[in-house]
Scaffold this motif. Structure first.
Motif, PDB file in Angstrom:
ATOM      1  N   PRO A  51       3.259  17.661   3.924  1.00  0.00           N
ATOM      2  CA  PRO A  51       3.395  17.075   2.593  1.00  0.00           C
ATOM      3  C   PRO A  51       3.664  18.134   1.515  1.00  0.00           C
ATOM      4  O   PRO A  51       3.029  18.143   0.462  1.00  0.00           O
ATOM      5  N   TRP A  52       4.566  19.060   1.809  1.00  0.00           N
ATOM      6  CA  TRP A  52       4.823  20.147   0.861  1.00  0.00           C
ATOM      7  C   TRP A  52       6.242  20.091   0.349  1.00  0.00           C
ATOM      8  O   TRP A  52       7.162  19.631   1.011  1.00  0.00           O
ATOM      9  N   ARG A  53       6.373  20.562  -0.871  1.00  0.00           N
ATOM     10  CA  ARG A  53       7.692  20.777  -1.470  1.00  0.00           C
ATOM     11  C   ARG A  53       7.597  22.105  -2.200  1.00  0.00           C
ATOM     12  O   ARG A  53       6.523  22.497  -2.654  1.00  0.00           O
ATOM     13  N   PHE A  54       8.718  22.779  -2.292  1.00  0.00           N
ATOM     14  CA  PHE A  54       8.733  24.105  -2.919  1.00  0.00           C
ATOM     15  C   PHE A  54       9.825  24.134  -3.982  1.00  0.00           C
ATOM     16  O   PHE A  54      10.981  23.807  -3.681  1.00  0.00           O
ATOM     17  N   LEU A  55       9.462  24.512  -5.166  1.00  0.00           N
ATOM     18  CA  LEU A  55      10.472  24.712  -6.212  1.00  0.00           C
ATOM     19  C   LEU A  55      10.583  26.216  -6.432  1.00  0.00           C
ATOM     20  O   LEU A  55       9.593  26.872  -6.792  1.00  0.00           O
ATOM     21  N   VAL A  56      11.752  26.737  -6.175  1.00  0.00           N
ATOM     22  CA  VAL A  56      11.969  28.182  -6.328  1.00  0.00           C
ATOM     23  C   VAL A  56      12.544  28.395  -7.725  1.00  0.00           C
ATOM     24  O   VAL A  56      13.711  28.102  -7.979  1.00  0.00           O
ATOM     25  N   VAL A  57      11.694  28.854  -8.621  1.00  0.00           N
ATOM     26  CA  VAL A  57      12.096  28.927 -10.034  1.00  0.00           C
ATOM     27  C   VAL A  57      12.567  30.342 -10.355  1.00  0.00           C
ATOM     28  O   VAL A  57      11.765  31.276 -10.448  1.00  0.00           O
ATOM     29  N   ARG A  58      13.871  30.458 -10.510  1.00  0.00           N
ATOM     30  CA  ARG A  58      14.439  31.748 -10.899  1.00  0.00           C
ATOM     31  C   ARG A  58      14.846  31.731 -12.367  1.00  0.00           C
ATOM     32  O   ARG A  58      14.986  32.767 -12.980  1.00  0.00           O
ATOM     33  N   ASN A  59      15.017  30.537 -12.916  1.00  0.00           N
ATOM     34  CA  ASN A  59      15.446  30.390 -14.304  1.00  0.00           C
ATOM     35  C   ASN A  59      14.406  30.997 -15.264  1.00  0.00           C
ATOM     36  O   ASN A  59      13.239  30.587 -15.252  1.00  0.00           O
ATOM     37  N   PRO A  60      14.807  31.983 -16.085  1.00  0.00           N
ATOM     38  CA  PRO A  60      13.832  32.679 -16.938  1.00  0.00           C
ATOM     39  C   PRO A  60      13.142  31.752 -17.949  1.00  0.00           C
ATOM     40  O   PRO A  60      11.934  31.894 -18.186  1.00  0.00           O
ATOM     41  N   GLY A  61      13.895  30.796 -18.505  1.00  0.00           N
ATOM     42  CA  GLY A  61      13.291  29.888 -19.485  1.00  0.00           C
ATOM     43  C   GLY A  61      12.208  29.029 -18.842  1.00  0.00           C
ATOM     44  O   GLY A  61      11.139  28.797 -19.422  1.00  0.00           O
ATOM     45  N   LEU A  62      12.492  28.584 -17.620  1.00  0.00           N
ATOM     46  CA  LEU A  62      11.500  27.759 -16.902  1.00  0.00           C
ATOM     47  C   LEU A  62      10.274  28.590 -16.527  1.00  0.00           C
ATOM     48  O   LEU A  62       9.138  28.112 -16.593  1.00  0.00           O
ATOM     49  N   ARG A  63      10.521  29.838 -16.124  1.00  0.00           N
ATOM     50  CA  ARG A  63       9.374  30.695 -15.769  1.00  0.00           C
ATOM     51  C   ARG A  63       8.497  30.939 -17.000  1.00  0.00           C
ATOM     52  O   ARG A  63       7.275  31.003 -16.910  1.00  0.00           O
ATOM     53  N   GLN A  64       9.165  31.039 -18.154  1.00  0.00           N
ATOM     54  CA  GLN A  64       8.425  31.212 -19.409  1.00  0.00           C
ATOM     55  C   GLN A  64       7.545  29.986 -19.668  1.00  0.00           C
ATOM     56  O   GLN A  64       6.370  30.112 -20.020  1.00  0.00           O
ATOM     57  N   ARG A  65       8.101  28.812 -19.425  1.00  0.00           N
ATOM     58  CA  ARG A  65       7.307  27.585 -19.640  1.00  0.00           C
ATOM     59  C   ARG A  65       6.150  27.500 -18.642  1.00  0.00           C
ATOM     60  O   ARG A  65       5.058  27.027 -18.954  1.00  0.00           O
ATOM     61  N   LEU A  66       6.395  27.974 -17.416  1.00  0.00           N
ATOM     62  CA  LEU A  66       5.306  27.977 -16.429  1.00  0.00           C
ATOM     63  C   LEU A  66       4.216  28.960 -16.845  1.00  0.00           C
ATOM     64  O   LEU A  66       3.020  28.689 -16.689  1.00  0.00           O
ATOM     65  N   ALA A  67       4.624  30.113 -17.381  1.00  0.00           N
ATOM     66  CA  ALA A  67       3.635  31.099 -17.846  1.00  0.00           C
ATOM     67  C   ALA A  67       2.788  30.494 -18.962  1.00  0.00           C
ATOM     68  O   ALA A  67       1.571  30.701 -19.021  1.00  0.00           O
ATOM     69  N   GLN A  68       3.437  29.737 -19.844  1.00  0.00           N
ATOM     70  CA  GLN A  68       2.676  29.070 -20.921  1.00  0.00           C
ATOM     71  C   GLN A  68       1.711  28.044 -20.332  1.00  0.00           C
ATOM     72  O   GLN A  68       0.544  27.966 -20.725  1.00  0.00           O
ATOM     73  N   GLN A 137       1.347  20.172 -18.101  1.00  0.00           N
ATOM     74  CA  GLN A 137       2.391  21.009 -18.718  1.00  0.00           C
ATOM     75  C   GLN A 137       3.388  21.512 -17.677  1.00  0.00           C
ATOM     76  O   GLN A 137       4.594  21.543 -17.918  1.00  0.00           O
ATOM     77  N   ALA A 138       2.875  21.897 -16.513  1.00  0.00           N
ATOM     78  CA  ALA A 138       3.779  22.360 -15.439  1.00  0.00           C
ATOM     79  C   ALA A 138       4.670  21.200 -14.996  1.00  0.00           C
ATOM     80  O   ALA A 138       5.884  21.359 -14.816  1.00  0.00           O
ATOM     81  N   ALA A 139       4.074  20.017 -14.843  1.00  0.00           N
ATOM     82  CA  ALA A 139       4.835  18.852 -14.400  1.00  0.00           C
ATOM     83  C   ALA A 139       5.913  18.488 -15.415  1.00  0.00           C
ATOM     84  O   ALA A 139       7.047  18.143 -15.048  1.00  0.00           O
ATOM     85  N   ALA A 140       5.578  18.610 -16.695  1.00  0.00           N
ATOM     86  CA  ALA A 140       6.568  18.295 -17.741  1.00  0.00           C
ATOM     87  C   ALA A 140       7.693  19.328 -17.719  1.00  0.00           C
ATOM     88  O   ALA A 140       8.876  18.970 -17.792  1.00  0.00           O
ATOM     89  N   ALA A 141       7.347  20.601 -17.579  1.00  0.00           N
ATOM     90  CA  ALA A 141       8.374  21.656 -17.573  1.00  0.00           C
ATOM     91  C   ALA A 141       9.334  21.461 -16.411  1.00  0.00           C
ATOM     92  O   ALA A 141      10.535  21.714 -16.522  1.00  0.00           O
ATOM     93  N   LEU A 142       8.793  20.980 -15.297  1.00  0.00           N
ATOM     94  CA  LEU A 142       9.610  20.870 -14.074  1.00  0.00           C
ATOM     95  C   LEU A 142      10.142  19.459 -13.860  1.00  0.00           C
ATOM     96  O   LEU A 142      10.814  19.199 -12.861  1.00  0.00           O
ATOM     97  N   ASP A 143       9.785  18.561 -14.772  1.00  0.00           N
ATOM     98  CA  ASP A 143      10.266  17.189 -14.702  1.00  0.00           C
ATOM     99  C   ASP A 143       9.866  16.526 -13.371  1.00  0.00           C
ATOM    100  O   ASP A 143      10.696  15.954 -12.658  1.00  0.00           O
ATOM    101  N   LEU A 144       8.578  16.631 -13.054  1.00  0.00           N
ATOM    102  CA  LEU A 144       8.102  16.142 -11.755  1.00  0.00           C
ATOM    103  C   LEU A 144       7.715  14.670 -11.803  1.00  0.00           C
ATOM    104  O   LEU A 144       7.077  14.235 -12.771  1.00  0.00           O
ATOM    105  N   PRO A 145       8.016  13.925 -10.745  1.00  0.00           N
ATOM    106  CA  PRO A 145       7.459  12.575 -10.643  1.00  0.00           C
ATOM    107  C   PRO A 145       5.966  12.658 -10.343  1.00  0.00           C
ATOM    108  O   PRO A 145       5.489  13.668  -9.809  1.00  0.00           O
ATOM    109  N   SER A 146       5.221  11.595 -10.678  1.00  0.00           N
ATOM    110  CA  SER A 146       3.759  11.682 -10.552  1.00  0.00           C
ATOM    111  C   SER A 146       3.303  11.819  -9.103  1.00  0.00           C
ATOM    112  O   SER A 146       2.189  12.270  -8.837  1.00  0.00           O
ATOM    113  N   ALA A 147       4.157  11.464  -8.130  1.00  0.00           N
ATOM    114  CA  ALA A 147       3.768  11.580  -6.717  1.00  0.00           C
ATOM    115  C   ALA A 147       3.677  13.036  -6.271  1.00  0.00           C
ATOM    116  O   ALA A 147       3.057  13.333  -5.247  1.00  0.00           O
ATOM    117  N   LEU A 148       4.293  13.932  -7.008  1.00  0.00           N
ATOM    118  CA  LEU A 148       4.289  15.340  -6.602  1.00  0.00           C
ATOM    119  C   LEU A 148       3.293  16.111  -7.458  1.00  0.00           C
ATOM    120  O   LEU A 148       3.508  16.298  -8.656  1.00  0.00           O
TER     121      LEU A 148
END
Ligand SMILES: Cc1cc2nc3c(=O)[nH]c(=O)nc-3n(C[C@H](O)[C@H](O)[C@H](O)COP(=O)(O)O)c2cc1C
Length: 179
Positions: A51-68, A137-148
């Motif tokens: 039951p795993w999924r992996f998002l490989v975030v290389r985008n600097p803006g997204l990494r900034q949002r994850l850091a926040q 906040q992480a889910a919003a930054a990554l636009d995740l559905p609630s199942a993930l």
């Protein structure tokens, strides 16, 4: 004399892994990322539900949002890659109900994460497992559905400098043999 540590690469990787929080900006070749992810999906999982999924975030803006989202842990943005591990809750829930979502999905993803960390270390990369983040906040930054459910952010990159290993409680304190 050859020690166990020298003879077995896996034991060496386990011993060498430390949490790295300072990275060089050097990009990680995709081949190396794929090696880490391929190791991750070799992990065991309850009922082999994977039951795993992996998002490989290389985008600097997204990494900034994850850091926040991670309460300002700036190394998440400074690392060239942040891998976000998601638990696909319905995959385990359909077979195991609440035990699946509250326990198995987290164990399964944690096992995958550890495989990823150890492969990263054997390839010469440093990692830090980041669990302190605001999930919404992480889910919003990554636009995740609630199942993930985002369970961890792993910062990965070439270490800048040397990190000292942290102490472990001795075996005698945590192990009990029952013969
Ligand atoms: C579930 C989990 C959550 C963690 N969250 C964070 C975190 O948010 N930030 C951080 O800097 N380290 C985090 N860590 C790393 C731990 O601080 C680290 O593994 C521990 O201090 C032992 O050090 P070592 O990894 O260097 O052996 C986390 C580790 C785990 C397993």
């Amino acid at each position: 004399m050859m020690t166990t540590r020298d003879s077995f690469p896996l034991i060496r990787a386990i011993a060498d892994r430390v949490s790295v929080r300072q990275f060089k900006p050097t990009p990680i070749p995709e081949e190396h990322l794929r090696a880490m992810l391929s190791a991750a999906i070799q992990a065991p999982s309850a009922g082999n539900r994977q039951p795993w999924r992996f998002l490989v975030v290389r985008n600097p803006g997204l990494r900034q949002r994850l850091a926040q989202a991670a309460h300002g842990q700036s190394f998440v943005a400074a690392a060239p890659v942040a891998v976000v591990i998601l638990a696909d809750l319905p995959r385990t829930e359909s077979r195991y109900g609440s035990r699946g979502t509250s326990l198995y999905a987290l164990q399964d993803t944690a096992a995958a994460i550890q495989n990823l960390l150890l492969t990263a270390v054997s390839l010469g990369y440093g990692t830090c497992w980041v669990g302190a983040f605001a999930e919404d906040q992480a889910a919003a930054a990554l636009d995740l559905p609630s199942a993930l459910r985002p369970v961890a952010i792993i910062a990965v990159g070439v270490p800048a400098g040397v990190t000292r290993a942290r102490e472990r409680r001795p075996l005698e304190e945590v192990v009990e043999f029952r013969d």
